[in-house]
Design a protein around this motif. Structure first.
Motif, PDB file in Angstrom:
ATOM      1  N   ASP A  30      79.591  12.781  64.751  1.00  0.00           N
ATOM      2  CA  ASP A  30      79.130  13.396  63.593  1.00  0.00           C
ATOM      3  C   ASP A  30      79.875  12.724  62.472  1.00  0.00           C
ATOM      4  OD1 ASP A  30      79.178  16.697  62.495  1.00  0.00           O
ATOM      5  OD2 ASP A  30      78.775  15.144  61.661  1.00  0.00           O
ATOM      6  N   GLY A  31      79.095  12.049  61.483  1.00  0.00           N
ATOM      7  CA  GLY A  31      79.644  11.453  60.229  1.00  0.00           C
ATOM      8  C   GLY A  31      80.588  12.196  59.644  1.00  0.00           C
ATOM      9  N   SER A  32      80.200  13.562  59.511  1.00  0.00           N
ATOM     10  CA  SER A  32      80.995  14.490  58.612  1.00  0.00           C
ATOM     11  C   SER A  32      82.234  14.992  58.843  1.00  0.00           C
ATOM     12  CB  SER A  32      80.123  15.690  58.414  1.00  0.00           C
ATOM     13  OG  SER A  32      80.086  16.481  59.807  1.00  0.00           O
ATOM     14  N   LYS A  33      82.595  14.183  60.269  1.00  0.00           N
ATOM     15  CA  LYS A  33      83.924  14.647  60.821  1.00  0.00           C
ATOM     16  C   LYS A  33      85.006  13.718  60.717  1.00  0.00           C
ATOM     17  CE  LYS A  33      83.183  18.461  63.650  1.00  0.00           C
ATOM     18  NZ  LYS A  33      81.464  18.668  63.334  1.00  0.00           N
ATOM     19  N   LEU A  34      84.352  12.424  60.115  1.00  0.00           N
ATOM     20  CA  LEU A  34      85.018  11.044  60.081  1.00  0.00           C
ATOM     21  C   LEU A  34      85.949  11.163  58.692  1.00  0.00           C
ATOM     22  CD1 LEU A  34      82.511   8.673  61.541  1.00  0.00           C
ATOM     23  CD2 LEU A  34      84.215   9.471  62.515  1.00  0.00           C
ATOM     24  N   ILE A  35      87.440  11.019  58.874  1.00  0.00           N
ATOM     25  CA  ILE A  35      87.812  10.648  57.968  1.00  0.00           C
ATOM     26  C   ILE A  35      88.099   9.270  57.442  1.00  0.00           C
ATOM     27  CG2 ILE A  35      90.321  11.099  56.785  1.00  0.00           C
ATOM     28  CD1 ILE A  35      90.512  13.340  59.176  1.00  0.00           C
ATOM     29  N   HIS A  36      88.325   8.529  58.555  1.00  0.00           N
ATOM     30  CA  HIS A  36      88.106   7.050  58.358  1.00  0.00           C
ATOM     31  C   HIS A  36      86.657   6.710  58.756  1.00  0.00           C
ATOM     32  CE1 HIS A  36      92.594   8.075  58.687  1.00  0.00           C
ATOM     33  NE2 HIS A  36      92.940   6.877  58.031  1.00  0.00           N
ATOM     34  N   ARG A  37      86.420   5.462  58.205  1.00  0.00           N
ATOM     35  CA  ARG A  37      85.261   4.707  58.492  1.00  0.00           C
ATOM     36  C   ARG A  37      85.381   3.348  59.060  1.00  0.00           C
ATOM     37  NH1 ARG A  37      79.873   6.645  58.240  1.00  0.00           N
ATOM     38  NH2 ARG A  37      80.097   8.871  57.490  1.00  0.00           N
ATOM     39  N   ASN A  38      86.229   2.518  58.213  1.00  0.00           N
ATOM     40  CA  ASN A  38      86.442   1.032  58.503  1.00  0.00           C
ATOM     41  C   ASN A  38      87.934   0.701  58.264  1.00  0.00           C
ATOM     42  OD1 ASN A  38      83.433   0.215  58.773  1.00  0.00           O
ATOM     43  ND2 ASN A  38      83.571   1.357  56.905  1.00  0.00           N
ATOM     44  N   ALA A  39      88.660   0.575  59.445  1.00  0.00           N
ATOM     45  CA  ALA A  39      88.137   0.755  60.876  1.00  0.00           C
ATOM     46  C   ALA A  39      89.048   1.283  61.750  1.00  0.00           C
ATOM     47  CB  ALA A  39      87.614  -0.353  61.417  1.00  0.00           C
ATOM     48  N   PHE A  40      88.561   1.989  62.926  1.00  0.00           N
ATOM     49  CA  PHE A  40      89.637   2.727  63.546  1.00  0.00           C
ATOM     50  C   PHE A  40      90.435   1.921  64.461  1.00  0.00           C
ATOM     51  CE2 PHE A  40      88.541   7.090  62.677  1.00  0.00           C
ATOM     52  CZ  PHE A  40      87.332   7.034  62.269  1.00  0.00           C
ATOM     53  N   ASN A  41      91.777   2.196  64.665  1.00  0.00           N
ATOM     54  CA  ASN A  41      92.499   1.522  65.532  1.00  0.00           C
ATOM     55  C   ASN A  41      92.321   2.060  66.943  1.00  0.00           C
ATOM     56  OD1 ASN A  41      94.386   0.363  63.525  1.00  0.00           O
ATOM     57  ND2 ASN A  41      96.221   1.611  64.141  1.00  0.00           N
ATOM     58  N   ILE A  42      91.936   1.270  68.098  1.00  0.00           N
ATOM     59  CA  ILE A  42      91.632   1.586  69.299  1.00  0.00           C
ATOM     60  C   ILE A  42      92.224   0.669  70.406  1.00  0.00           C
ATOM     61  CG2 ILE A  42      89.549   2.950  69.049  1.00  0.00           C
ATOM     62  CD1 ILE A  42      88.122   0.395  70.026  1.00  0.00           C
ATOM     63  N   THR A  43      92.814   1.149  71.334  1.00  0.00           N
ATOM     64  CA  THR A  43      93.624   0.228  72.352  1.00  0.00           C
ATOM     65  C   THR A  43      93.652   1.113  73.774  1.00  0.00           C
ATOM     66  OG1 THR A  43      95.521  -0.917  72.764  1.00  0.00           O
ATOM     67  CG2 THR A  43      95.957   1.069  71.945  1.00  0.00           C
ATOM     68  N   ALA A  44      93.752   0.172  74.906  1.00  0.00           N
ATOM     69  CA  ALA A  44      93.675   0.710  76.033  1.00  0.00           C
ATOM     70  C   ALA A  44      95.340   0.462  76.654  1.00  0.00           C
ATOM     71  CB  ALA A  44      92.766   0.396  77.031  1.00  0.00           C
ATOM     72  N   MET A  45      95.781  -0.817  76.352  1.00  0.00           N
ATOM     73  CA  MET A  45      96.975  -1.101  76.889  1.00  0.00           C
ATOM     74  C   MET A  45      97.633  -2.277  76.126  1.00  0.00           C
ATOM     75  SD  MET A  45      95.188  -3.550  80.209  1.00  0.00           S
ATOM     76  CE  MET A  45      93.727  -2.380  80.191  1.00  0.00           C
ATOM     77  N   SER A  46      99.058  -2.048  76.072  1.00  0.00           N
ATOM     78  CA  SER A  46      99.669  -3.345  75.428  1.00  0.00           C
ATOM     79  C   SER A  46     100.398  -4.022  76.541  1.00  0.00           C
ATOM     80  CB  SER A  46     100.784  -2.754  74.427  1.00  0.00           C
ATOM     81  OG  SER A  46     101.714  -3.895  74.299  1.00  0.00           O
ATOM     82  N   ILE A  47      99.992  -5.520  76.516  1.00  0.00           N
ATOM     83  CA  ILE A  47     100.492  -5.978  77.888  1.00  0.00           C
ATOM     84  C   ILE A  47     100.784  -7.403  77.357  1.00  0.00           C
ATOM     85  CG2 ILE A  47      99.271  -4.848  79.762  1.00  0.00           C
ATOM     86  CD1 ILE A  47      96.938  -6.690  79.673  1.00  0.00           C
ATOM     87  N   GLU A  48     101.730  -8.166  78.277  1.00  0.00           N
ATOM     88  CA  GLU A  48     101.835  -9.694  78.162  1.00  0.00           C
ATOM     89  C   GLU A  48     101.717 -10.331  79.236  1.00  0.00           C
ATOM     90  OE1 GLU A  48     106.425 -10.107  79.897  1.00  0.00           O
ATOM     91  OE2 GLU A  48     104.898 -11.591  79.564  1.00  0.00           O
TER      92      GLU A  48
END
Ligand code: VAH
Length: 321
Positions: free
Chosen positions: A228-246
């Motif tokens: 729902d666009g009305s709930k988005l405070i940010h638009r471009n762009a969201f940080n997303i991640t699943a793991m931090s690896i080497e």
């Protein structure tokens, strides 16, 4: 009706299958700069158009022909290739995006544009990088991703164009190889684990980067577009991640399935410098809060699935040869 540009690339080729399964094949029109051999399963299984995103008329004609209401703009040059050809990188990533945004403004379309951890640079806080922080990237790719985010937010605020995006980390997948990025080592390590039980990494030991398995990346696109666009405070762009690896983390995970796997290094200074300019780990709490982002795969479940699927895929290819 959705149009995907750059649909035959690493993300696009799997997003096509996912979206056609969800929305029906005739509602997902895919395009790329040319037909690619081996992609007949995509280009013959539903509407396919040749689009060079530098040609606004080509985009506009396809939008009119199919009555498109959403464009997922994946056409891009990635970080490593972008450093070899910065002019092309700027043209494709920025003129292509500008053309898509102008058509979206004229025709009232919704736009998803992928950003990247590449928007961050050497003076960005490296650990749990915040959603809102310094973004002074040192690659042309990163410059186009920061510019792209700002342009998409501008079109939202100034013209009311519904633009949304995520900052993708490295994406790991077995269907289509990535198109010349810095995180590609994390894909090739799995291919070589199956083919050779060893891998020589061009990224150095101890170099942490955010990564995610492609099913989570595809869910992020779908879930953000359906949010729902009305709930988005940010638009471009969201940080997303699943793991931090080497690299050593991936090797240890592979060894749980291939005990004799060996990893060694032949560091590429260009891509190593790019990797070191990016964060070690992102804080993706805003995406979790605003539209329910949540990855399903961690390193070991990704490794298990990657090795199983690559075994099938590569053995089939080996048997055919
Ligand atoms: C690259 N895979 O390496 C892409 C991505 C975050 C990395 O932008 O350029």
């Amino acid at each position: 009706k959705i149009l995907i540009t750059g649909a035959l690339g690493q993300i696009g080729s799997e997003l096509t299958v996912k979206m056609r399964g969800l929305y029906g094949k005739d509602n997902v029109i895919i395009s790329d700069i040319e037909k690619k051999s081996g992609k007949e399963d995509l280009t013959e299984s539903g509407p396919f158009e040749i689009i060079n995103v530098l040609d606004a008329k080509q985009i506009s004609d396809v939008v009119d022909k199919y009555k498109i209401d959403t464009i997922v703009n994946l056409a891009a040059i990635l970080s490593a290739v972008g450093e070899k050809n910065p002019n092309l990188c700027w043209q494709i990533n920025m003129t292509g995006l500008y053309n898509v945004l102008e058509i979206a403004r004229e025709k009232g379309l919704r736009i998803f544009t992928p950003s990247s951890i590449a928007v961050f640079g050497p003076n960005t806080p490296k650990d749990l990088t915040p959603q809102d922080t310094i973004m002074r990237p040192t690659t042309m790719y990163g410059v186009t991703k920061v510019s792209g985010e700002l342009l998409c937010d501008y079109y939202y605020k100034k013209f009311g164009v519904d633009t949304r995006g995520v900052r993708f980390p490295g994406i790991i997948s077995y269907n289509t190889l990535p198109g010349g990025g810095t995180t590609d080592y994390a894909v090739h390590i799995y291919y070589d684990a199956v083919l050779k039980k060893s891998y020589t990494s061009f990224i150095d030991k101890g170099t942490y980067m955010d990564m995610m398995y492609i099913p989570d990346a595809l869910d992020a696109v779908i879930n953000l577009l359906e949010a729902d666009g009305s709930k988005l405070i940010h638009r471009n762009a969201f940080n997303i991640t699943a793991m931090s690896i080497e690299p050593e983390d991936i090797a240890n995970s592979i060894r749980k399935f291939i005990p004799e796997f060996r990893l060694d290094y032949d560091v590429d200074p260009v891509r190593q410098k790019i990797a070191e300019s990016w964060p070690n780990s992102l804080d993706d709490s805003e995406a979790r809060k605003q539209w329910g982002w949540k990855p399903n795969y961690d390193l070991d479940s990704m490794t298990k699935d990657m090795l199983e699927k690559l075994n099938m895929k590569l053995n089939i290819e080996l048997n055919i040869k």
